[in-house]
Scaffold this motif. Structure first.
Motif, PDB file in Angstrom:
ATOM      1  N   ARG A 147       3.671  -1.245   3.975  1.00  0.00           N
ATOM      2  CA  ARG A 147       4.402  -0.339   3.101  1.00  0.00           C
ATOM      3  C   ARG A 147       5.657  -1.031   2.567  1.00  0.00           C
ATOM      4  O   ARG A 147       6.241  -1.874   3.237  1.00  0.00           O
ATOM      5  N   GLN A 148       6.081  -0.611   1.366  1.00  0.00           N
ATOM      6  CA  GLN A 148       7.234  -1.246   0.729  1.00  0.00           C
ATOM      7  C   GLN A 148       8.525  -0.883   1.457  1.00  0.00           C
ATOM      8  O   GLN A 148       9.462  -1.691   1.524  1.00  0.00           O
ATOM      9  N   VAL A 194       0.852  -1.190   0.000  1.00  0.00           N
ATOM     10  CA  VAL A 194       0.000   0.000   0.000  1.00  0.00           C
ATOM     11  C   VAL A 194       0.881   1.230   0.000  1.00  0.00           C
ATOM     12  O   VAL A 194       1.827   1.334   0.793  1.00  0.00           O
ATOM     13  N   ASP A 195       0.582   2.163  -0.882  1.00  0.00           N
ATOM     14  CA  ASP A 195       1.335   3.410  -0.961  1.00  0.00           C
ATOM     15  C   ASP A 195       0.663   4.475  -0.097  1.00  0.00           C
ATOM     16  O   ASP A 195      -0.564   4.454   0.091  1.00  0.00           O
ATOM     17  N   ASP A 196       1.457   5.401   0.432  1.00  0.00           N
ATOM     18  CA  ASP A 196       0.881   6.470   1.249  1.00  0.00           C
ATOM     19  C   ASP A 196      -0.119   7.315   0.468  1.00  0.00           C
ATOM     20  O   ASP A 196      -0.962   8.001   1.065  1.00  0.00           O
ATOM     21  N   GLN A 197      -0.018   7.302  -0.843  1.00  0.00           N
ATOM     22  CA  GLN A 197      -0.950   8.072  -1.666  1.00  0.00           C
ATOM     23  C   GLN A 197      -2.242   7.308  -1.952  1.00  0.00           C
ATOM     24  O   GLN A 197      -3.148   7.845  -2.598  1.00  0.00           O
ATOM     25  N   ASP A 198      -2.309   6.061  -1.492  1.00  0.00           N
ATOM     26  CA  ASP A 198      -3.564   5.303  -1.613  1.00  0.00           C
ATOM     27  C   ASP A 198      -4.519   5.812  -0.534  1.00  0.00           C
ATOM     28  O   ASP A 198      -4.387   5.460   0.643  1.00  0.00           O
ATOM     29  N   ARG A 199      -5.445   6.640  -0.965  1.00  0.00           N
ATOM     30  CA  ARG A 199      -6.323   7.291   0.003  1.00  0.00           C
ATOM     31  C   ARG A 199      -7.781   7.043  -0.356  1.00  0.00           C
ATOM     32  O   ARG A 199      -8.132   6.798  -1.515  1.00  0.00           O
ATOM     33  N   LEU A 200      -8.628   7.105   0.653  1.00  0.00           N
ATOM     34  CA  LEU A 200     -10.046   6.823   0.503  1.00  0.00           C
ATOM     35  C   LEU A 200     -10.867   8.032   0.910  1.00  0.00           C
ATOM     36  O   LEU A 200     -10.577   8.687   1.923  1.00  0.00           O
ATOM     37  N   VAL A 201     -11.880   8.358   0.133  1.00  0.00           N
ATOM     38  CA  VAL A 201     -12.728   9.511   0.417  1.00  0.00           C
ATOM     39  C   VAL A 201     -13.525   9.258   1.692  1.00  0.00           C
ATOM     40  O   VAL A 201     -14.104   8.183   1.880  1.00  0.00           O
ATOM     41  N   TYR A 202     -13.553  10.259   2.569  1.00  0.00           N
ATOM     42  CA  TYR A 202     -14.222  10.121   3.863  1.00  0.00           C
ATOM     43  C   TYR A 202     -15.741  10.228   3.728  1.00  0.00           C
ATOM     44  O   TYR A 202     -16.482   9.342   4.139  1.00  0.00           O
ATOM     45  N   ASP A 203     -16.218  11.323   3.162  1.00  0.00           N
ATOM     46  CA  ASP A 203     -17.658  11.548   3.019  1.00  0.00           C
ATOM     47  C   ASP A 203     -18.093  11.074   1.639  1.00  0.00           C
ATOM     48  O   ASP A 203     -17.743  11.675   0.623  1.00  0.00           O
ATOM     49  N   LEU A 204     -18.873   9.996   1.595  1.00  0.00           N
ATOM     50  CA  LEU A 204     -19.248   9.371   0.332  1.00  0.00           C
ATOM     51  C   LEU A 204     -20.551   9.919  -0.249  1.00  0.00           C
ATOM     52  O   LEU A 204     -21.018   9.431  -1.284  1.00  0.00           O
ATOM     53  N   SER A 205     -21.126  10.934   0.367  1.00  0.00           N
ATOM     54  CA  SER A 205     -22.424  11.429  -0.083  1.00  0.00           C
ATOM     55  C   SER A 205     -22.294  12.229  -1.382  1.00  0.00           C
ATOM     56  O   SER A 205     -21.260  12.840  -1.671  1.00  0.00           O
ATOM     57  N   LEU A 206     -23.362  12.227  -2.165  1.00  0.00           N
ATOM     58  CA  LEU A 206     -23.406  13.009  -3.398  1.00  0.00           C
ATOM     59  C   LEU A 206     -23.311  14.497  -3.090  1.00  0.00           C
ATOM     60  O   LEU A 206     -22.701  15.262  -3.850  1.00  0.00           O
ATOM     61  N   GLU A 207     -23.898  14.899  -1.967  1.00  0.00           N
ATOM     62  CA  GLU A 207     -23.848  16.309  -1.561  1.00  0.00           C
ATOM     63  C   GLU A 207     -22.402  16.768  -1.366  1.00  0.00           C
ATOM     64  O   GLU A 207     -22.008  17.837  -1.837  1.00  0.00           O
ATOM     65  N   ALA A 208     -21.590  15.953  -0.686  1.00  0.00           N
ATOM     66  CA  ALA A 208     -20.185  16.308  -0.459  1.00  0.00           C
ATOM     67  C   ALA A 208     -19.418  16.317  -1.777  1.00  0.00           C
ATOM     68  O   ALA A 208     -18.571  17.195  -2.008  1.00  0.00           O
ATOM     69  N   TYR A 209     -19.729  15.360  -2.641  1.00  0.00           N
ATOM     70  CA  TYR A 209     -19.068  15.307  -3.953  1.00  0.00           C
ATOM     71  C   TYR A 209     -19.362  16.566  -4.755  1.00  0.00           C
ATOM     72  O   TYR A 209     -18.455  17.186  -5.325  1.00  0.00           O
ATOM     73  N   ASN A 210     -20.628  16.948  -4.820  1.00  0.00           N
ATOM     74  CA  ASN A 210     -21.014  18.145  -5.580  1.00  0.00           C
ATOM     75  C   ASN A 210     -20.408  19.406  -4.981  1.00  0.00           C
ATOM     76  O   ASN A 210     -20.034  20.329  -5.712  1.00  0.00           O
ATOM     77  N   HIS A 211     -20.297  19.458  -3.645  1.00  0.00           N
ATOM     78  CA  HIS A 211     -19.694  20.618  -2.983  1.00  0.00           C
ATOM     79  C   HIS A 211     -18.227  20.763  -3.382  1.00  0.00           C
ATOM     80  O   HIS A 211     -17.767  21.873  -3.694  1.00  0.00           O
ATOM     81  N   CYS A 212     -17.486  19.656  -3.363  1.00  0.00           N
ATOM     82  CA  CYS A 212     -16.075  19.700  -3.763  1.00  0.00           C
ATOM     83  C   CYS A 212     -15.935  20.070  -5.233  1.00  0.00           C
ATOM     84  O   CYS A 212     -15.050  20.838  -5.617  1.00  0.00           O
ATOM     85  N   LEU A 213     -16.830  19.542  -6.056  1.00  0.00           N
ATOM     86  CA  LEU A 213     -16.794  19.818  -7.486  1.00  0.00           C
ATOM     87  C   LEU A 213     -17.058  21.298  -7.757  1.00  0.00           C
ATOM     88  O   LEU A 213     -16.347  21.945  -8.545  1.00  0.00           O
ATOM     89  N   ALA A 214     -18.064  21.833  -7.082  1.00  0.00           N
ATOM     90  CA  ALA A 214     -18.440  23.232  -7.292  1.00  0.00           C
ATOM     91  C   ALA A 214     -17.376  24.203  -6.801  1.00  0.00           C
ATOM     92  O   ALA A 214     -17.215  25.295  -7.352  1.00  0.00           O
ATOM     93  N   ASN A 215     -16.654  23.813  -5.748  1.00  0.00           N
ATOM     94  CA  ASN A 215     -15.655  24.705  -5.156  1.00  0.00           C
ATOM     95  C   ASN A 215     -14.227  24.344  -5.550  1.00  0.00           C
ATOM     96  O   ASN A 215     -13.273  24.906  -5.002  1.00  0.00           O
TER      97      ASN A 215
END
Length: 433
Positions: free
Chosen positions: A64-65, A30-51
């Motif tokens: 880690r390697q 696993v690489d340190d850049q392997d990251r997972l989105v915390y808030d999976l809601s469409l509302e949070a996605y649209n907020h990040c997209l808009a801003n």
């Protein structure tokens, strides 16, 4: 928000024979850049997209390697703090096995009786932990290392770690333990020491913020469910029979609510998150009367921290861990119910408190699997030089989180959530009492 601290550059090659390419049927580092989105809601996605913002992401847990520590030169230690909880021994076993067999760490120490064991004045001696000494401990509840509550001097504890050349400290405990672990990590940072501190969150109350659940919780409501089954037998075996079962849950009522869902014979669930009233047309006692008139029996499960607003409190008492000591809501309810129905109709009340039996039990199969996963991921993170972090499951994925992120507040039941609505549907109790 979720940035994990590192002791420094990871320069040593991992001894794990894992892959770095997809499709070869071998697990990948696993690489340190392997990251997972915390808030999976469409509302949070649209907020990040808009801003035009990146979402809050969590660092994926795993091997880690490259490592910060050279495995065969280090000493690791394990400490267990706070109240007992199913699965502690499973975690101890998992950490020892992973350090020894995955990485070849030779020196693993057990710290006796919680943070007291890091204070030489208490007179507790470290114990050596080996695969042979821990191979069977998962079959038993409690902790082979012993535990304690209460803080110790942070400077003294760091002195002890340094004097014993300890490179990694695994702390197994709840909110207070994790805060102590973070404080140790901050003192280590001030001194410029190369010591990693890791938290593995443990609490049957399931009140650690952000993470899906803490280990031991599932076993606890599993065992409590069996108690509720027997309590129902007692209640239904008498005319106007009432069984009151008190379970642990100082600030959060997850055990009470989950046990009621697991064993759907409960008619009332009382938790700290609700300010229920006893008297009045919409009060608990009136709802209980209506239940008895209709069905002739009732089962009540109450969390230990529920109903504290009903007590006259002259002063706030705290235990050694700094937690507010609550008055006994179970006995209080039993007495109030008896007094209330004395002039209405005869009842039979049975009061059951299985709290210490529940928390000292061995982990069930599901928790046992979970404990091993937490232990392994904690070891992987520590060996890579990560520090002041906890390993936990978020959105059903194992991730690393800063201790500071999960200790800002306690997780509580949202009374407007689907979870609590499911409890109300199962019990049939009113939305408000």
């Amino acid at each position: 928000m979720f940035q994990i601290e590192n002791l420094g550059e990871a320069k040593f090659k991992s001894p794990l024979q894992l892959s770095t390419v997809r499709g070869d049927n071998i697990f990948n580092f696993v690489d340190d850049q392997d990251r997972l989105v915390y808030d999976l809601s469409l509302e949070a996605y649209n907020h990040c997209l808009a801003n035009n913002k990146e979402p809050n992401c969590l660092e994926k847990a795993g091997p880690r390697q490259n490592l910060y520590f050279e495995p065969n030169t280090i000493t690791a230690a394990i400490v267990t703090c706070g109240g007992l909880c199913p699965g502690i021994n499973n975690v101890i076993r998992g950490v020892v096995m992973a350090l020894h067999y995955f990485y070849g760490v030779k020196q693993i120490l057990g710290v006796p009786y919680g943070y007291e064991g890091l204070n030489p004045e208490m007179g507790h001696n470290f114990v050596e932990l080996t695969p042979d000494s821990v191979k069977d401990i998962h079959q038993f509840g409690g902790t082979i290392l012993g535990s304690s509550r209460g803080a110790q001097d942070v400077g003294v504890m760091v002195d002890t770690l340094a004097a014993n050349n300890i490179n990694i400290l695994f702390t197994i405990g709840g909110d207070g333990t994790l805060k102590g672990c973070n404080a140790i990590g901050e003192e280590i940072e001030k001194r410029g020491l190369d010591i990693s501190v890791v938290g593995i969150p443990k609490t049957i109350d399931n009140d650690i913020d952000i993470i899906d659940r803490s280990f031991g919780f599932e076993t606890s409501f599993d065992i409590a469910g069996n108690v509720l089954r027997d309590a129902h037998n007692e209640a239904s075996g008498a005319y106007n029979g009432i069984s009151i079962v008190k379970v642990m849950g100082r600030d959060s009522g997850f055990i009470a609510a989950s046990a009621a869902l697991a064993m759907p014979v409960v008619n009332f669930v009382l938790v700290p998150e609700m300010d229920f009233q006893l008297e009045g047309k919409t009060g608990f006692l009136e709802a209980l009367r209506q239940r008895l008139e209709t069905k002739k029996h009732a089962v009540i499960v109450v969390a230990e921290g529920a109903g504290q607003h009903l007590f006259q409190k002259d002063e706030i008492r705290k235990d050694a861990s700094g937690n507010i000591q609550h008055d006994d809501i179970g006995i209080f309810l039993k007495d109030k119910i008896k007094d209330h129905f004395k002039e209405i109709f005869p009842i039979t009340v049975k009061y059951i408190d299985p709290s210490y039996i529940v928390r000292s039990a061995a982990a069930n199969s599901s928790d046992s699997v979970f404990c091993s996963g937490l232990a392994y991921m904690a070891v992987h993170g520590a060996m890579a030089g990560k520090t002041k972090f906890v390993v936990g499951r978020v959105n059903n994925k194992l991730v690393y989180l800063p201790i500071s992120a999960v200790t800002q507040k306690r997780k509580k039941i949202d009374l407007e959530s689907e979870f609590w609505f499911a409890v109300l549907q199962s019990t049939g109790q009113p939305f408000t009492l």
